[in-house]
Enzyme design. Structure first.
Site, mmCIF file in Angstrom:
data_model
loop_
_atom_site.group_PDB
_atom_site.id
_atom_site.type_symbol
_atom_site.label_atom_id
_atom_site.label_comp_id
_atom_site.label_asym_id
_atom_site.label_seq_id
_atom_site.Cartn_x
_atom_site.Cartn_y
_atom_site.Cartn_z
ATOM 1 N N GLY A 178 -76.857 138.563 15.884
ATOM 2 C CA GLY A 178 -78.201 138.381 15.798
ATOM 3 C C GLY A 178 -78.079 140.333 15.359
ATOM 4 C CG ASP B 77 -79.026 141.748 23.704
ATOM 5 O OD1 ASP B 77 -80.259 141.549 23.003
ATOM 6 O OD2 ASP B 77 -79.077 140.388 23.793
HETATM 7 P P1 FBP Z 1 -77.084 139.096 19.747
HETATM 8 O O1 FBP Z 1 -76.523 138.279 21.325
HETATM 9 O O2 FBP Z 1 -76.278 137.938 18.316
HETATM 10 O O3 FBP Z 1 -76.915 140.335 18.689
HETATM 11 O O4 FBP Z 1 -77.955 138.864 19.710
HETATM 12 C C1 FBP Z 1 -79.290 139.662 19.477
HETATM 13 C C2 FBP Z 1 -80.554 139.141 19.741
HETATM 14 O O5 FBP Z 1 -81.486 139.570 18.897
HETATM 15 C C3 FBP Z 1 -81.321 138.702 21.697
HETATM 16 O O6 FBP Z 1 -81.851 140.409 21.923
HETATM 17 C C4 FBP Z 1 -82.121 137.978 21.083
HETATM 18 O O7 FBP Z 1 -82.047 136.813 22.288
HETATM 19 C C5 FBP Z 1 -81.671 136.796 20.028
HETATM 20 O O8 FBP Z 1 -80.534 137.949 19.376
HETATM 21 C C6 FBP Z 1 -82.858 136.459 19.363
HETATM 22 O O9 FBP Z 1 -81.688 135.844 17.856
HETATM 23 P P2 FBP Z 1 -82.241 134.552 16.829
HETATM 24 O O10 FBP Z 1 -83.308 135.928 15.581
HETATM 25 O O11 FBP Z 1 -81.345 134.315 16.349
HETATM 26 O O12 FBP Z 1 -83.497 133.539 17.014
#
Ligand code: FBP
Length: 548
Positions: free
Chosen positions: A78, A202
């Site tokens: 993300g 996160d």
């Molecule tokens: P990362 O752990 O990859 O940094 O992702 C963070 C995050 O923003 C989470 O808070 C959220 O649950 C997830 O990504 C959502 O991911 P996507 O947009 O790929 O569904």
């Protein structure tokens, strides 16, 4: 690319570096390390990269000239504010080592390495992206880099481009994969180093040696601005309860930090709910009791912060999700070809009756999300689950039957919000701009030091940037064995909110006051220019943690 006036002004911002990185560096090795748990198992899995020492960089008064190096960089998972600064710091760092060094960006995440999709990142490209949010310079993705065939495919392009170091900017799962890749490339004597960088809004990639992941600071400041605006509206109109779900996948760090910044009436902390073994019905009663107590004083309004991972921590659903993960993991091939209907039937036929019952208490849409929507790492896609609506509906139902609420002449009208994507690509705060640039610059120093399987680490973060301490931490040091997709796997231990930690204790000591009285704080937008006490403050989580 067209830029806003703020972005133009912001492009000129020169991120601050720790003093130790401002010239040539000297490597100071610490003692050999051990993994946080399951030492024998992790040592066996990482014979070439286990037990390496921590590294600290100090200023070098007697530098030796560096050699040009070709480096590959990958953004994984993300988006998080500051990713572009990690890349610009890395670029400047390797150019400082030698001006003929080159940087290649693999496109759309780890998949770019496997599929040989890349661009060379030159100075004009880098300059376009300094101090901007987003990951659009090379894009990001969630392809899991874990199979030998992927590593070998990646090796082909690395060799072709003369790349001898890869920097993976990612969260706990991506850095776990970085450690596995480092071990493989070391075992095969490829001469390719792999360095990780701690990214995720996160805030759950942190431990004794990594103080925070980048992006958490900016994202929580953006969410806190909007929560503050909502609270001001709420306190003006005095007629709505706002249910605000906040991103953060499993851990509740984001919700907790926003609570400390905004002082809402209620903030649920998933880790506490799990520790107290609270059922969904008890959570609903907890909220309804506060709504009722406020109604008795004529306050039919309020704000509630809900961490997006909540459902995974409520014991009855935790058990359900665990069984679902085992079932789907053990039957991965079989379920791969099934359509939704077949998959639902398969799950219902194979789950234990207790867990079928738990599933049936949920609205159909939530049950479906739990069963069917998984990311490539096998995680439930919690950002898709509308917990804020689930809770407000259940609280509404509870209050309809409550004599006490009727007697108080209470009114309950709910509005829903989900803040996640609004903050993930914001222009980085000064803290994140400085921290990310330092992480990238420091990754170049780790490459120059010849190490592999390390995470770039910048510590002492509550102090001014000049006093930050740069170095490297062996990734295996953060690992333990966990059950994933029905298998025991080595993974970086996720940092959940500690109930004995200073940020939670601070919150817990004040929440009753915030629940009953209206104590809202309206933090306002991130300030990029102005006095340090307004512009250069780290998160409250970091501040409180550093005091204990
Ligand atoms: P990362 O752990 O990859 O940094 O992702 C963070 C995050 O923003 C989470 O808070 C959220 O649950 C997830 O990504 C959502 O991911 P996507 O947009 O790929 O569904």
């Amino acid at each position: 690319m067209k830029k806003s006036a703020l972005q133009k002004a912001r492009a000129a911002y020169q991120p601050k570096l720790p003093i130790a990185l401002t010239g040539a560096v000297k490597v100071v090795e610490g003692r050999p390390t051990e993994s946080v748990a399951d030492q024998d198992a992790i040592r066996k899995l990482f014979p070439n990269t286990y037990g390496l020492p921590e590294i600290r960089f100090e200023k070098n008064t007697n530098p030796t000239p560096g050699k040009p190096v070709n480096v590959g960089v990958i953004l994984s998972g993300g988006q998080a504010p500051g990713g572009h600064n990690v890349i610009s710091g890395l670029f400047d760092g390797i150019k400082k080592i030698h001006r003929d060094s080159r940087l290649f960006g693999f496109l759309m995440g780890p998949g770019g390495l496997v599929d040989h999709k890349y661009i060379e990142l030159t100075a004009p490209i880098i300059d376009e992206y300094r101090n901007t949010g987003g990951f659009d310079i090379i894009g990001s993705g969630r392809t899991k880099l874990e199979k030998v065939e992927q590593f070998d495919k990646g090796l082909e392009i690395l060799k072709e481009l003369g790349i001898t170091a890869v920097v993976i900017i990612g969260g706990d799962d991506s850095n776990t994969n970085a450690a596995i890749l480092a071990e493989y490339y070391k075992e095969k004597n490829t001469g390719i180093q792999v360095i990780g960088c701690p990214k995720t809004i996160d805030g759950d990639l942190k431990n004794n040696v990594i103080e925070t992941s980048f992006g958490f600071d900016t994202a929580t400041k953006v969410y806190s601005e909007v929560i503050g605006n909502i609270q001001r509206d709420c306190n003006s109109a005095k007629k709505y309860w706002h249910f605000v779900k906040l991103m953060g996948r499993s851990a509740s760090h984001i919700a907790l930090e926003c609570a400390l910044q905004c002082q809402p009436n209620i903030c649920l902390i998933s880790e506490e709910i799990e520790a107290k073994d609270m059922s969904l019905a008890q959570i609903v009663k907890y909220i309804a009791d506060i709504v009722t107590a406020r109604a008795k004083e004529g306050n039919n309004f309020g704000t509630i912060l809900i961490p997006e991972g909540l459902i995974e921590f409520i014991p009855e659903f935790k058990r359900l999700i665990r069984e679902l993960n085992e079932l789907l993991g053990a039957n991965a091939e079989k379920v791969a070809g099934m359509n939704h209907k077949e998959l639902t039937e398969f799950i219902l036929a194979n789950l234990s009756p207790e867990n079928v019952a738990a599933l049936e208490t949920l609205p159909a849409s939530v049950a479906r999300q739990l069963m069917l929507d998984r990311d490539p790492h096998g995680n439930v896609q919690v950002s898709l689950i509308e917990t804020e609506k689930l809770l407000s509906e259940m609280v509404g139902e509870y209050l309809k039957k409550s004599e006490e609420f009727k007697a108080a002449k209470g009114k309950f009208s709910a509005l829903h919000h989900f803040f996640g994507y609004e903050g993930r690509c914001a222009d980085p705060s000064n803290f994140d701009a400085d921290y990310c640039y330092s992480l990238g610059y420091n990754a170049a120093a780790l490459i120059n030091a010849g190490v592999t399987g390390y995470m770039s680490s910048i510590r002492n973060l509550v102090k001014p940037a000049i006093q930050w301490i740069p170095g490297g931490i062996p990734i295996t040091m953060m690992m333990n064995i966990e059950r994933r997709n029905a298998e025991d796997k080595p993974v970086i231990q996720k940092a959940l909110v500690r109930l004995d930690g200073a940020p939670f204790k601070k919150f817990a000591s004040q929440r009753e006051e915030w629940a009953q009285n209206t104590c809202y704080i309206y933090p306002g937008p991130i300030q990029y220019f102005g006095p340090a006490e307004v512009c250069d403050q780290p998160s409250m989580t970091l501040k409180y943690e550093s005091q204990h």
